[in-house]
Design a protein around this motif. Sequence first.
Motif: not given
Length: 469
Positions: A272, A276, A281, A284, A306, A316-317, A415, A417, A420
């Motif tokens: 976190d 990023r 973001y 992945t 969610t 969440w995402l 995402a 997120v 997180l």
Amino acid sequence: MTTAAAGYPVRVRGRLDPGLSRWLWLVKWFLAVPHHVVLVFLWFGFAACTVLAFFGILVTGRYPRPLFHFTLGVLRWTWRVAYYTYGALGTDRYPPFTLGAVPDYPATLDIAYPEHLSRGLVLVKWWLLAIPHYLVLAVFLGGGGYAAARAGEWAYGAGGGLVALAAVFAGVGLLFTGRYPSGLFDLLLGMDRWALRVAAYAGLMTDAYPPFRLDLGGDEPGATTIDQVPPPQPPRADGWSGGRVAAAVVGALLLGLGALVSAVGTVGLWADATQRDSAGYLDTGTESFRTDGYAVSFGAVDLSWTDPRWQIGGDWLGEVELRVDRDVFVGIGRADDVARYLSGVEHDEVVLGGNDVDQRHRAGGPPPGEPGAQSVWVASGTGSLTWRAERGTWAVAVLNEDGGRVVDTDLSARATVPALGPISLALLVGGVLVLALGGTTLLVAAVRASRHQAAPPVETEQPAPPERT
């Protein structure tokens, strides 16, 4: 107080039982499963105690006695199980579930409690100085056993290498002749003794460097007849009662669980804070997909968890961005709607399972109309799309912008997120609390067991009878 006979402070003994079963060794791996399950957790406790002892020795020059009793108990338990199974196959007597000493069991282990340990050696002996021994044990125990150097300890258990091979030969000898080859038994005990000495040294329980020699046989070198057959002693209470053993196992289990949860939380906080991009973001990565059909579908992804009723909301995402090649259309929609749209279309379905990607081809024809003109998409675009994650089950489809066949594109997802950070912090705090609870439980059990170790009987001089006049 734990003592060992004169000589090397780690004393390993094994007495070969007469009349061993011809076939029982074939199923001992199964019979010992309960022990192996318990030992997995006990070795978590061993690792934790070794770390605590490391700092204790570094500061005070002493191994905390309660922790020493526990780690010695783990080694004793492990040695009895190894002796019963494929570390020696030296007895058919089932190992007891205890961390305490069992003097009448055919396999015994004693380690003299060190009154003082070197503060300097504790920094290097468990990894640097023990490396030559680790290389030897790699041959003795192999890579298939449960022999692993982690957190400064050497968890010993036969399961591969020369030890397991020699034990199998001994078992075959029992099966066909009913006799255990004495020379093979002596060799096995020599290798086991070497491994247990290294386990104690790497576990910081002694400063005496393990000798580079194979001391064969069931008794330590230089043992006298009196040493080999100790006189019967009155039974004495053992500090490790069933309740304390259970508490130690629970404490070790909590330590392992707490370490895992806190590690996940730490990795999450690290990601976190550092992983990023400039827009916030988490990426992945990028994967390439190709099909001779008209589309590639991904799904269905269930986001029913969610739930906006949760305190951190349905975010969440957060914001999700999908990127494909410039001339490729990408859309996301309800899984049922996307499935109906592609039901008659020749396409590939991508099923994600862990690290594996399974791509299945479905027969059919071209899609009905241009993909971008369909109403099934809640978010779509050519080259990329941005979508705010919502509760539901969703699927992603990738098609050529004109609906033509042969789709060949790179796909990446990222995402924001936002959950997180809070989730990782909660995991870290929860893991630390579980670690503290497990460590306290284990320490209390070890301290109480240490206090309840029965002292040897003290002989008192009886007054002489009065003289008769």
